[in-house]
Design an enzyme around this catalytic site. Structure first.
Site, PDB file in Angstrom:
ATOM      1  N   SER A   1      -4.948   2.187   5.038  1.00  0.00           N
ATOM      2  CA  SER A   1      -5.222   0.760   4.887  1.00  0.00           C
ATOM      3  C   SER A   1      -6.419   0.368   5.747  1.00  0.00           C
ATOM      4  O   SER A   1      -7.500   0.915   5.574  1.00  0.00           O
ATOM      5  CB  SER A   1      -3.963  -0.054   5.218  1.00  0.00           C
ATOM      6  OG  SER A   1      -4.087  -1.374   4.781  1.00  0.00           O
TER       7      SER A   1
ATOM      8  N   GLU B   1       0.052  -0.109  -5.256  1.00  0.00           N
ATOM      9  CA  GLU B   1      -0.514  -0.748  -4.052  1.00  0.00           C
ATOM     10  C   GLU B   1      -0.202  -2.245  -3.981  1.00  0.00           C
ATOM     11  O   GLU B   1      -0.035  -2.796  -2.898  1.00  0.00           O
ATOM     12  CB  GLU B   1      -2.024  -0.538  -4.012  1.00  0.00           C
ATOM     13  CG  GLU B   1      -2.459   0.891  -3.757  1.00  0.00           C
ATOM     14  CD  GLU B   1      -2.276   1.339  -2.326  1.00  0.00           C
ATOM     15  OE1 GLU B   1      -1.818   0.549  -1.493  1.00  0.00           O
ATOM     16  OE2 GLU B   1      -2.585   2.509  -2.031  1.00  0.00           O
TER      17      GLU B   1
ATOM     18  N   HIS C   1       2.283   0.264  -1.072  1.00  0.00           N
ATOM     19  CA  HIS C   1       1.250   0.385  -0.043  1.00  0.00           C
ATOM     20  C   HIS C   1       1.876   0.805   1.277  1.00  0.00           C
ATOM     21  O   HIS C   1       2.844   0.196   1.731  1.00  0.00           O
ATOM     22  CB  HIS C   1       0.540  -0.973   0.112  1.00  0.00           C
ATOM     23  CG  HIS C   1      -0.571  -0.973   1.107  1.00  0.00           C
ATOM     24  ND1 HIS C   1      -1.722  -0.254   0.926  1.00  0.00           N
ATOM     25  CD2 HIS C   1      -0.724  -1.616   2.294  1.00  0.00           C
ATOM     26  CE1 HIS C   1      -2.533  -0.450   1.949  1.00  0.00           C
ATOM     27  NE2 HIS C   1      -1.939  -1.269   2.793  1.00  0.00           N
TER      28      HIS C   1
END
Length: 529
Positions: A224, A346, A440
């Site tokens: 990320s 995601e 995610h």
């Protein structure tokens, strides 16, 4: 003329001296020659044994960024005498509790937080093992090395040394101001969090050999915001030679929306206005005098957040002389082997009610370009419509920026590239809906093999098997620049010659040609302008 009156400077020095005395309580004399002692450039540290891995926690890699060092480039840490105990994590950096699933194993928040951790399976310093340096995610607003899911012990058992570092976040790590730029020796401000990461890489270069590591074989990897950071360091001339391979998990600094970078000049104006309005402070002396907790609270309270410029990296003219896309387009990046990709879901899996407004939202978001976007995200059934809407949400959030990073490197770089998509549905836990997606951050525990520490998850034998495979892929790449190895499904390079093959990481990992390339090219024709 000093920015601090002599009385304030004296007070700071006294506070620093007291802090050093308190810190020295953690530095104990120990018998010399212990296998758990390592001599760093600043002094000896004593770790602990965890199975076949020696663990060293909470090692300072820079001076505490407090007082007159707040919003300055990281300064060298002070040396110490005796043996410093390195058996517990250092405090995490100041942050608001934005992420409920981030559970830390450290003493708590502090502005004095620039420490790192080392997990090494090496028996002595002659081992010259490859090194993997991790950057955690959290939108540049949260995170800590003490999170259980990114514990480095199990990954290190694959014959690599794992290093994780804390770095400044939010307003502490990414605040800009004309006066900060003026006082900087680099005439830049706003990227203190990224510069902390660079300082940690320099520490690795200078010290990791003592832990049995090879300072000329370092892989920088992150997830990320950490992945965005890896792409930024790959672009930065300041980081040249500090790492030799890169791994990005979900994100690249090629987005104009998610963590999009501002120019330093624009950021200086907006951040200075923010400081004046929220803190009623116009000078660095006034801003540095604000207690850390108050600085954080006033920056993140609802009344302030309405006008809050998200504090994240900027094109500062030093670490990043140009935007990351411009640096890659010109072929000026650090040309390194790259392994990168993202997770299947995601942006989560959208509900049917959300999908019903899919076409309207696309029309609003893309305007005249909406017809070609809708054509790329075809949906002939309700199930396909849910998938298409979820895919576009994921692409908008983070997948496209990662794809663009891969494409940029493929266009101007010469080193091998490997691409993945994490497809495994992650088991239920207290923070995520039961078994509905490869969400995610879901891959982190698989990369680190930290399932044994995450007891709230209902892990299956298939999860454990995939985790072992991913650890091997990642550690193989760190060793040789190629994830492939004995007993693993073949992972082809990502390029035109192989049909842009993607390794799908699920219960049965398999490489397939990219069947969504046209979709990404359509988005690139719009967002890549």
């Amino acid at each position: 003329m000093s920015l601090f009156p002599s009385t304030r400077l004296q007070q700071f020095l006294l506070t620093a001296t007291l802090a050093a005395l308190v810190s020295s309580a953690g530095i104990a004399q120990a018998q010399s020659g212990s296998s758990l002692e390592v001599e760093t450039k600043l002094g000896k540290v004593a770790g602990k044994q965890e199975g076949d891995v020696r663990t060293f926690l909470g090692i300072p890699f820079a001076a505490p960024p407090v007082g007159p060092l707040r919003w300055r480039e990281p300064m060298p840490a002070a040396s110490w005498k005796g043996v410093r105990q390195a058996t517990s994590f250092g405090p995490h950096c100041m942050q608001a509790p934005f992420f409920e699933d981030m559970i830390f194993r450290d003493p708590g928040p502090s502005e004095d937080c620039l420490t790192l951790n080392v997990w090494t399976p090496a028996k002595n310093k002659a081992a010259k093992l490859p090194v993997m340096v991790w950057i955690y995610g959290g939108g540049y607003q949260g995170g800590s090395t003490s999170e259980a899911r990114q514990d480095g012990k199990v990954l290190a058992e694959n014959g690599v040394i794992v290093v994780t570092m804390n770095y400044r976040l939010g307003i502490f790590g990414f605040f800009t101001h004309p006066a900060l730029t003026a006082e900087s020796p680099n005439k830049a401000s706003g990227n203190y969090g990224l510069l902390d990461q660079t300082a940690a890489l320099r520490w690795v270069k200078e010290n990791i050999a003592a832990f049995g590591g090879d300072p000329s074989n370092v892989t920088l990897f992150g997830e990320s915001a950490g992945s965005f950071a890896v792409s930024s360091h790959m672009a930065s001339p300041v980081d040249k030679g500090l790492f030799q391979k890169a791994i990005g998990e979900s994100g690249g600094a090629f987005s104009k929306s998610t963590l999009g970078m501002r120019s330093r000049i624009d950021a200086e104006v907006k951040d200075a206005e923010f400081a004046s309005k929220v803190y009623h402070a116009d000078t660095l002396e006034q801003l540095r005098a604000i207690p850390a907790q108050e600085l954080l609270d006033r920056a993140t309270k609802p009344a302030a957040s309405k006008e809050l410029v998200r504090f994240s990296p900027v094109i500062d003219g030093y670490l990043l002389p140009e935007s990351v896309p411009a640096i890659f387009a010109a072929g000026k990046q650090n040309d390194l082997p790259l392994l990168a990709g993202w997770n299947h879901d995601e942006g989560g899996v959208l509900s049917k009610s959300t999908v019903e407004s899919f076409q309207a939202s696309v029309n609003k978001q893309f305007g005249d370009d909406a017809p070609k976007v809708l054509a790329a995200y075809t949906a002939a059934s309700d199930a396909e419509a849910i998938r298409a809407a979820s895919d576009l949400t994921a692409d908008s959030f983070i997948a496209y920026s990662t794809w663009k990073w891969l494409e940029a490197q493929a266009t101007t770089g010469k080193q091998p590239i490997y691409r993945f998509r994490f497809d495994e549905v992650v088991p239920a836990d207290p923070f995520h809906t039961a078994g509905d997606s490869a969400y995610h951050s879901g891959e982190i525990a698989y990369v680190f093999g930290s399932q044994h520490l995450l007891t709230d998850f209902k892990w299956t034998p298939e999860d454990q098997a995939l985790s072992k495979q991913m650890q091997q892929y990642w550690s193989n790449f760190a060793k040789t620049g190629d994830p492939n190895g004995a007993g693993l499904p073949t992972w082809p390079k990502y390029n035109a010659a192989t049909g842009w093959q993607v390794m799908h990481l699920g219960a049965q990992p398999v490489a397939e040609k990219d069947d969504h390339r046209n979709r990404d090219l359509v988005l690139d024709s719009i967002w890549g302008k």
